[in-house]
Design an enzyme around this catalytic site. Sequence first.
Site, PDB file in Angstrom:
ATOM      1  N   SER A 244       2.426  39.532  27.795  1.00  0.00           N
ATOM      2  CA  SER A 244       3.497  39.354  28.773  1.00  0.00           C
ATOM      3  C   SER A 244       3.847  40.713  29.393  1.00  0.00           C
ATOM      4  O   SER A 244       2.959  41.355  29.950  1.00  0.00           O
ATOM      5  CB  SER A 244       4.694  38.671  28.103  1.00  0.00           C
ATOM      6  N   MET A 245       5.091  41.168  29.312  1.00  0.00           N
ATOM      7  CA  MET A 245       5.403  42.494  29.839  1.00  0.00           C
ATOM      8  C   MET A 245       4.469  43.551  29.253  1.00  0.00           C
ATOM      9  O   MET A 245       4.034  44.482  29.941  1.00  0.00           O
ATOM     10  CB  MET A 245       6.852  42.868  29.535  1.00  0.00           C
TER      11      MET A 245
END
Length: 244
Positions: free
Chosen positions: A94-95
């Site tokens: 994700s991030m």
Amino acid sequence: MTTTTTASWVRRWPARGVRARRFVCFPPAGAGAGFYRDWAAALPADCELWAVQYPGREDRFGEPLVPDLQRLADQTAEVPGLLDGTPLWLFGHSMGALVAYEVARRLETSTTLQRLVVSGRIARRHHRPGVLHQLDDKAFAAEVLQLGGVPEALLADPDMRALILPIMRSDYQAVETYAALPHPPLCTPVLALSGTDDQHAPPPLMEHWADVTAGPFRLGVHPGGHFFLVPRLSEVVRDVLAPM
């Protein structure tokens, strides 16, 4: 000014045998190094695990948060020891996928970088600025719950909510204000991982991570939603280690 030291920026699990490679793992929004704790036992005995600890969470709680993804990458790339010649594999979810990618750009020419694995985050060409981090607490908490990864009971508790939301908001700001700078493609092999039911990073959009490298690229798809890698850790590790 933040001083980058290995002790502050990574949590380390040594190889259980003779070290042959180092996995450096980057957490998703809101998470800390503990997100990867179970990876230490799942990786082969010749792998050393470094999990990045962003400021402001877990044992770095109280340090200023960093709502700037490029600055997070700058600081992580300065961690002593990354340039000691040990073969590196970078993994981000994700991030963390964006941070891992930016760190790969900074380290590729000066390290033995062997693989970049990006998981659960759409390819750079599809990235768009966002404003979710500007929502009020009620609306922002609803967005966080919709993504998954944070138990609803935690956000329902006022004290825990007051601790969690500022961290999530800072990380969302880092992602939503991220601007990828133009640069030549990597030479490092890139593996992109996606969950079959991930509405935020579906397999067709994950395929476009191929654009960031002139080297080999492979897409791995696993059953599940955005956090498919948690219940399917052993399968994900096998995929990560498989030939490109």
